[in-house]
Write a protein that holds these residues in place. Structure first.
Motif, mmCIF file in Angstrom:
data_model
loop_
_atom_site.group_PDB
_atom_site.id
_atom_site.type_symbol
_atom_site.label_atom_id
_atom_site.label_comp_id
_atom_site.label_asym_id
_atom_site.label_seq_id
_atom_site.Cartn_x
_atom_site.Cartn_y
_atom_site.Cartn_z
ATOM 1 N N ILE A 12 0.796 -1.213 0.000
ATOM 2 C CA ILE A 12 0.000 0.000 0.000
ATOM 3 C C ILE A 12 0.835 1.273 0.000
ATOM 4 O O ILE A 12 0.318 2.383 -0.200
ATOM 5 C CB ILE A 12 -0.949 0.002 1.225
ATOM 6 N N GLY A 13 2.157 1.142 0.195
ATOM 7 C CA GLY A 13 3.003 2.316 0.336
ATOM 8 C C GLY A 13 3.027 3.221 -0.879
ATOM 9 O O GLY A 13 3.277 4.419 -0.751
ATOM 10 N N HIS A 14 2.753 2.665 -2.063
ATOM 11 C CA HIS A 14 2.804 3.454 -3.292
ATOM 12 C C HIS A 14 1.530 4.241 -3.551
ATOM 13 O O HIS A 14 1.480 5.079 -4.447
ATOM 14 C CB HIS A 14 3.020 2.515 -4.480
ATOM 15 N N SER A 15 0.473 3.976 -2.784
ATOM 16 C CA SER A 15 -0.842 4.548 -3.094
ATOM 17 C C SER A 15 -0.847 6.069 -3.013
ATOM 18 O O SER A 15 -0.298 6.664 -2.078
ATOM 19 C CB SER A 15 -1.899 3.988 -2.139
ATOM 20 N N LEU A 16 -1.498 6.685 -3.993
ATOM 21 C CA LEU A 16 -1.674 8.136 -3.998
ATOM 22 C C LEU A 16 -3.078 8.547 -3.531
ATOM 23 O O LEU A 16 -3.416 9.727 -3.576
ATOM 24 C CB LEU A 16 -1.407 8.685 -5.400
ATOM 25 N N SER A 17 -3.864 7.591 -3.082
ATOM 26 C CA SER A 17 -5.196 7.934 -2.587
ATOM 27 C C SER A 17 -5.160 8.914 -1.417
ATOM 28 O O SER A 17 -5.979 9.844 -1.364
ATOM 29 C CB SER A 17 -5.957 6.660 -2.198
#
Length: 273
Positions: A12-17
């Motif tokens: 989840i570390g890459h999420s831009l949400s």
């Protein structure tokens, strides 16, 4: 009282949400709202959701929980039920309601392509889809809703039994082809190619699939090799950041009950590219 929402998935570390939603809160002066993240796999999703206190009003669910989330929801939107996967959980007085706002993101990306190519996903047109996973299910359902007459799925394995009902329910035709098939004639007939697989999964089809407008759901890295090849041949391209933003706009509205400040959220997202 603080109101909270979060993205749930693994990794989840890459999420831009969080960038999108927190920018929306800031733009509207919603100082008592915050959006975070939880790293969680499908097996742990039910326990995670059960552990959340009442300050959590909504969850954005990404892979690998898009299927498991339906088992948690007390209410499922019609489109989410039809597709068989979702990306949104909203707390209601009676429990959690599941929805799939990826549909809104896909529609927005196709509308952007139509500015330069009006026949994209028009009623009666053909489309090509690369991939057969969870996002592909949503794409197939959306293309059928838009009135496409045929969708050809390019995937290493034949998942026709599972995927074809998402298209044939409207009377459209479904075809599966492996990546080593003669793809160029199929692509040349299509109004749009939609890619749902990571960059490494498109290596064998870049050349064959570069002769039509492209919606590539991948946004990291951007532009993808497929997007570069399509642009080099003069066709329009829409990236996954368009889908990401618009699915988030819909989630923001469901979580908060307020219209999403789209310009502010989009600007915050573009700062990351």
């Amino acid at each position: 009282m603080t109101h909270r929402a979060a993205i749930v998935g693994k990794p989840i570390g890459h999420s831009l949400s969080p960038v999108l939603h927190n920018a929306g809160y800031a733009a509207l002066g919603m100082d008592d709202w915050e959006y975070g993240s939880f790293e969680c796999d499908a097996a742990g999703l039910a326990d995670l959701v059960a552990s959340l206190d009442d300050t959590y009003v909504g969850l954005s669910v990404t892979m690998p929980g898009k299927f498991a989330m339906l088992d948690i929801a007390e209410e499922i939107s019609p489109r989410c039920e039809d597709i068989g996967s979702g990306n949104t959980l909203v707390r209601t007085p009676t429990g959690w309601r599941a929805d799939n706002t990826d549909v809104d993101g896909i529609r927005a990306a196709l509308e952007r392509l139509r500015v330069d190519a009006p026949t994209v996903a028009a009623e009666g047109s053909e489309a090509v889809l690369i991939g057969g996973g969870g996002t592909a299910r949503t794409v197939l359902w959306t293309m059928a809703e838009l009135g496409c007459s045929k969708v050809t799925v390019i995937n290493r394995t034949d998942r026709s039994d599972e995927l074809s009902p998402l298209v044939t329910r409207t009377g459209a035709e479904f075809e599966w082809l492996p990546p080593h098939a003669d793809l160029e004639p199929v692509v040349e007939r299509a109004s749009v190619v939609i890619n749902t697989v990571p960059v490494d999964g498109t290596t064998d089809v870049v050349e064959a699939c570069s002769n039509a407008p492209l919606f590539d759901v991948i946004y990291n890295p951007w532009p993808t090799p497929l997007a570069k090849a399509v642009r080099a041949k003069g066709h329009p391209v829409a990236g996954g950041h368009v889908m990401l933003a618009h699915q988030a706009f819909s989630q923001f509205e469901q979580f908060t009950g307020l219209a999403a400040p789209e310009e502010s959220m989009w600007a915050a997202l573009m700062d990351r590219f």
